[in-house]
Design an enzyme around this catalytic site. Structure first.
Site, PDB file in Angstrom:
ATOM      1  N   ARG A  89     -17.670  22.173 -12.605  1.00  0.00           N
ATOM      2  CA  ARG A  89     -16.318  21.940 -12.072  1.00  0.00           C
ATOM      3  C   ARG A  89     -15.310  22.971 -12.578  1.00  0.00           C
ATOM      4  NH1 ARG A  89     -15.175  16.589  -9.882  1.00  0.00           N
ATOM      5  NH2 ARG A  89     -16.966  16.296  -8.555  1.00  0.00           N
ATOM      6  N   ARG A 118      -6.069  24.307  -2.022  1.00  0.00           N
ATOM      7  CA  ARG A 118      -6.445  22.960  -1.582  1.00  0.00           C
ATOM      8  C   ARG A 118      -5.401  22.415  -0.596  1.00  0.00           C
ATOM      9  NH1 ARG A 118      -7.335  18.345  -0.476  1.00  0.00           N
ATOM     10  NH2 ARG A 118      -8.242  16.689  -1.732  1.00  0.00           N
ATOM     11  N   TYR A 150     -25.177   7.500  -3.234  1.00  0.00           N
ATOM     12  CA  TYR A 150     -23.898   7.554  -2.511  1.00  0.00           C
ATOM     13  C   TYR A 150     -24.082   7.108  -1.059  1.00  0.00           C
ATOM     14  CZ  TYR A 150     -21.544   9.980  -6.337  1.00  0.00           C
ATOM     15  OH  TYR A 150     -20.971  10.287  -7.547  1.00  0.00           O
ATOM     16  N   ARG A 209      -9.243  20.907  -9.736  1.00  0.00           N
ATOM     17  CA  ARG A 209      -7.837  20.495  -9.751  1.00  0.00           C
ATOM     18  C   ARG A 209      -7.065  20.864 -11.005  1.00  0.00           C
ATOM     19  NH1 ARG A 209      -9.284  14.598  -7.603  1.00  0.00           N
ATOM     20  NH2 ARG A 209     -10.929  15.089  -9.068  1.00  0.00           N
ATOM     21  N   ASP A 214     -19.850  20.671  -2.104  1.00  0.00           N
ATOM     22  CA  ASP A 214     -20.033  19.372  -2.746  1.00  0.00           C
ATOM     23  C   ASP A 214     -21.427  18.843  -2.447  1.00  0.00           C
ATOM     24  OD1 ASP A 214     -18.201  17.246  -4.209  1.00  0.00           O
ATOM     25  OD2 ASP A 214     -19.620  16.179  -2.931  1.00  0.00           O
TER      26      ASP A 214
HETATM   27  O1  CP3 Z   1     -16.747  23.972  -9.622  1.00  0.00           O
HETATM   28  C1  CP3 Z   1     -17.818  23.423  -9.298  1.00  0.00           C
HETATM   29  O2  CP3 Z   1     -18.516  22.773 -10.083  1.00  0.00           O
HETATM   30  C2  CP3 Z   1     -18.352  23.659  -7.886  1.00  0.00           C
HETATM   31  C3  CP3 Z   1     -18.099  22.691  -6.884  1.00  0.00           C
HETATM   32  C4  CP3 Z   1     -18.545  21.245  -7.056  1.00  0.00           C
HETATM   33  C5  CP3 Z   1     -17.736  20.150  -6.699  1.00  0.00           C
HETATM   34  N1  CP3 Z   1     -18.471  19.008  -6.824  1.00  0.00           N
HETATM   35  C6  CP3 Z   1     -16.338  20.263  -6.241  1.00  0.00           C
HETATM   36  C7  CP3 Z   1     -15.492  19.060  -6.146  1.00  0.00           C
HETATM   37  C8  CP3 Z   1     -19.777  20.729  -7.460  1.00  0.00           C
HETATM   38  C9  CP3 Z   1     -21.000  21.448  -8.011  1.00  0.00           C
HETATM   39  C10 CP3 Z   1     -19.712  19.303  -7.298  1.00  0.00           C
HETATM   40  C11 CP3 Z   1     -20.848  18.406  -7.583  1.00  0.00           C
HETATM   41  C12 CP3 Z   1     -20.686  16.957  -7.377  1.00  0.00           C
HETATM   42  N2  CP3 Z   1     -19.952  16.316  -6.426  1.00  0.00           N
HETATM   43  C13 CP3 Z   1     -21.368  15.976  -8.127  1.00  0.00           C
HETATM   44  C14 CP3 Z   1     -22.378  16.243  -9.222  1.00  0.00           C
HETATM   45  C15 CP3 Z   1     -21.745  16.546 -10.526  1.00  0.00           C
HETATM   46  C16 CP3 Z   1     -21.061  15.370 -11.181  1.00  0.00           C
HETATM   47  O3  CP3 Z   1     -19.823  15.424 -11.253  1.00  0.00           O
HETATM   48  O4  CP3 Z   1     -21.746  14.431 -11.591  1.00  0.00           O
HETATM   49  C17 CP3 Z   1     -20.992  14.719  -7.619  1.00  0.00           C
HETATM   50  C18 CP3 Z   1     -21.447  13.368  -8.119  1.00  0.00           C
HETATM   51  C19 CP3 Z   1     -20.091  14.948  -6.540  1.00  0.00           C
HETATM   52  C20 CP3 Z   1     -19.470  13.942  -5.650  1.00  0.00           C
HETATM   53  C21 CP3 Z   1     -18.002  13.982  -5.717  1.00  0.00           C
HETATM   54  N3  CP3 Z   1     -17.225  15.013  -5.244  1.00  0.00           N
HETATM   55  C22 CP3 Z   1     -17.131  12.997  -6.223  1.00  0.00           C
HETATM   56  C23 CP3 Z   1     -17.577  11.682  -6.836  1.00  0.00           C
HETATM   57  C24 CP3 Z   1     -15.827  13.465  -6.036  1.00  0.00           C
HETATM   58  C25 CP3 Z   1     -14.543  12.734  -6.285  1.00  0.00           C
HETATM   59  C26 CP3 Z   1     -14.281  12.607  -7.744  1.00  0.00           C
HETATM   60  C27 CP3 Z   1     -13.000  13.271  -8.094  1.00  0.00           C
HETATM   61  O5  CP3 Z   1     -12.999  14.022  -9.071  1.00  0.00           O
HETATM   62  O6  CP3 Z   1     -12.012  13.025  -7.362  1.00  0.00           O
HETATM   63  C28 CP3 Z   1     -15.909  14.756  -5.469  1.00  0.00           C
HETATM   64  C29 CP3 Z   1     -14.757  15.621  -5.109  1.00  0.00           C
HETATM   65  C30 CP3 Z   1     -14.769  17.015  -5.635  1.00  0.00           C
HETATM   66  N4  CP3 Z   1     -15.850  17.835  -5.648  1.00  0.00           N
HETATM   67  C31 CP3 Z   1     -13.647  17.722  -6.153  1.00  0.00           C
HETATM   68  C32 CP3 Z   1     -14.103  19.013  -6.460  1.00  0.00           C
HETATM   69  C33 CP3 Z   1     -13.276  20.168  -6.967  1.00  0.00           C
HETATM   70  C34 CP3 Z   1     -12.207  17.195  -6.243  1.00  0.00           C
HETATM   71  C35 CP3 Z   1     -11.667  17.134  -4.858  1.00  0.00           C
HETATM   72  C36 CP3 Z   1     -10.191  17.427  -4.682  1.00  0.00           C
HETATM   73  O7  CP3 Z   1      -9.775  18.598  -4.753  1.00  0.00           O
HETATM   74  O8  CP3 Z   1      -9.462  16.476  -4.390  1.00  0.00           O
END
Ligand code: CP3
Length: 351
Positions: A25, A38, A151, A29, A75
């Site tokens: 990540r 974004r 999911y 944000r 994602d």
């Molecule tokens: O920077 C990076 O790591 C690359 C991009 C990336 C994202 N998600 C961007 C993201 C990667 C590799 C992921 C993986 C991901 N996504 C996982 C596995 C890793 C972990 O965290 O366990 C999972 C479970 C997800 C599913 C997911 N995506 C969730 C549950 C959420 C919402 C949670 C939250 O933080 O709000 C996301 C959204 C998400 N994926 C964001 C980002 C930057 C935030 C979205 C936003 O900008 O509003």
């Protein structure tokens, strides 16, 4: 300029000093420049499916912190979206997948549609690769079948994972249909990763965020076996591309995961004790595992965490990372301090 990538060298078993570093990540944000893009994109999924904007946010943390690797901005839930289960991200709620997947809908999931729908991701990769310095690596990724299934079955954040776990026990749909879902995810994910590799990623990571909720026999069946199949398929198409596995929370299941899935390297979660990390490092290169809260805290907690990891894991092939993703409230300065501290650490392998 050299074409050698320290991150890839480490994954291939060549110890590097200082250790290559990137953070899960790292684009997100906590970065004001991410927030700007974004907003421009509209929704989170629009951002993921807009190659030019996704490429920009992929590169932002490299520009700001000089990490050794960029991770593709996308994602793990894009695969579910591609298969036809509509995904959205709601502020304050998290991901929503509509409708929650049941056994009757498995046959309607469309691998061909996924291939088409995920094409913008390949465009992002090409744009990033063209802009990235040759010594920087680009990491592709997907969710592991078990985690994506949790999911899909829950229709969102999986809570206690009862939807997938009951289904896997045959109590909410047949075990056969759950196996079919997992097999489909293995197929589609392998093809997706091979497309990412063809488009230009240098390594891939499998995120199994919910590997840690299963008892041993189910861990073997739904985490180890599907991951082994997925790894074999990717290796068959791209034998030289390293695959990092991240079975988050697997605890005592980590050694079997490393031995039986064929991953090239393993990402350690926050809970992993140093002794077990050292044991795993005898088998494969390891990545991890600073507590994201130590990064959020900064100061002494951060410095101590960095120094201890460099000292204990820096003697053998090691990639510095967190034990889970960067927390959204993390001050960007703390990330800069982490990288500076790590690159200043004394080499524990020096005579
Ligand atoms: O920077 C990076 O790591 C690359 C991009 C990336 C994202 N998600 C961007 C993201 C990667 C590799 C992921 C993986 C991901 N996504 C996982 C596995 C890793 C972990 O965290 O366990 C999972 C479970 C997800 C599913 C997911 N995506 C969730 C549950 C959420 C919402 C949670 C939250 O933080 O709000 C996301 C959204 C998400 N994926 C964001 C980002 C930057 C935030 C979205 C936003 O900008 O509003």
């Amino acid at each position: 300029m050299t074409n050698k990538k320290p991150f890839i060298e480490a994954l291939n078993g060549q110890r590097q000093w200082p250790p290559p570093v990137w953070l899960m990540r790292q684009a997100g944000r906590y970065l004001p420049e991410y927030q700007t893009v974004r907003k421009e994109a509209g929704s989170f999924l629009d951002l993921c499916y807009s190659p030019e904007l996704a490429a920009r946010v992929t590169l932002q943390p490299i520009e700001r912190f000089d990490f050794d690797a960029a991770i593709l901005f996308a994602d793990i839930l894009l695969v579910a979206d591609g298969l036809g289960q509509k995904v959205s991200f709601e502020e304050g709620v998290g991901p929503v997948l509509k409708p929650p997947l049941t056994q009757d809908a498995v046959a309607g999931l469309d691998g061909g549609a996924a291939r088409h729908r995920l094409q913008p991701v390949m465009e992002t990769i090409k744009l990033v690769r063209a802009a990235l310095a040759p010594e920087k690596a680009l990491i592709g990724f997907c969710g592991a079948p078990w985690t994506v299934a949790t999911y899909m079955a829950a229709g969102g954040t999986p809570g206690e994972h009862e939807a997938a776990r009951l289904w896997a026990y045959g109590a909410r749909g047949s075990r056969q249909s759950f196996q079919e879902l997992i097999d489909l995810l293995v197929e589609v994910s392998a093809e997706y990763l091979l497309s990412q590799i063809a488009a230009g990623v240098d390594a891939v990571q499998l995120f199994d965020s919910w590997a840690g909720v299963l008892p041993p026999a189910e861990f073997q069946q739904w985490v180890v076996e599907p991951t082994a199949k997925l790894v074999a398929k990717v290796k068959a198409g791209a034998p030289d591309v390293p695959i990092i596995g991240f079975p988050r929370g697997a605890g005592p299941g980590y050694p079997a995961y490393v031995r039986e899935t064929g991953v090239s390297a393993v990402s350690l979660d926050t809970m992993m004790p140093p002794k077990m990390a050292r044991f795993l490092q005898k088998l494969v290169p390891v990545q991890g595992n600073l507590d994201p809260m130590a990064l959020l805290a900064g100061g002494e907690a951060l410095e101590r965490g960095v120094d201890q990891l460099a000292e204990t894991l820096g003697r053998d092939p090691f990639i510095f990372n967190l034990g889970h993703g960067v927390h959204r409230l993390t001050p960007p300065d703390h990330v800069g301090a982490l990288v500076a501290r790590l690159r200043d650490c004394p080499d524990p392998g020096a005579a």
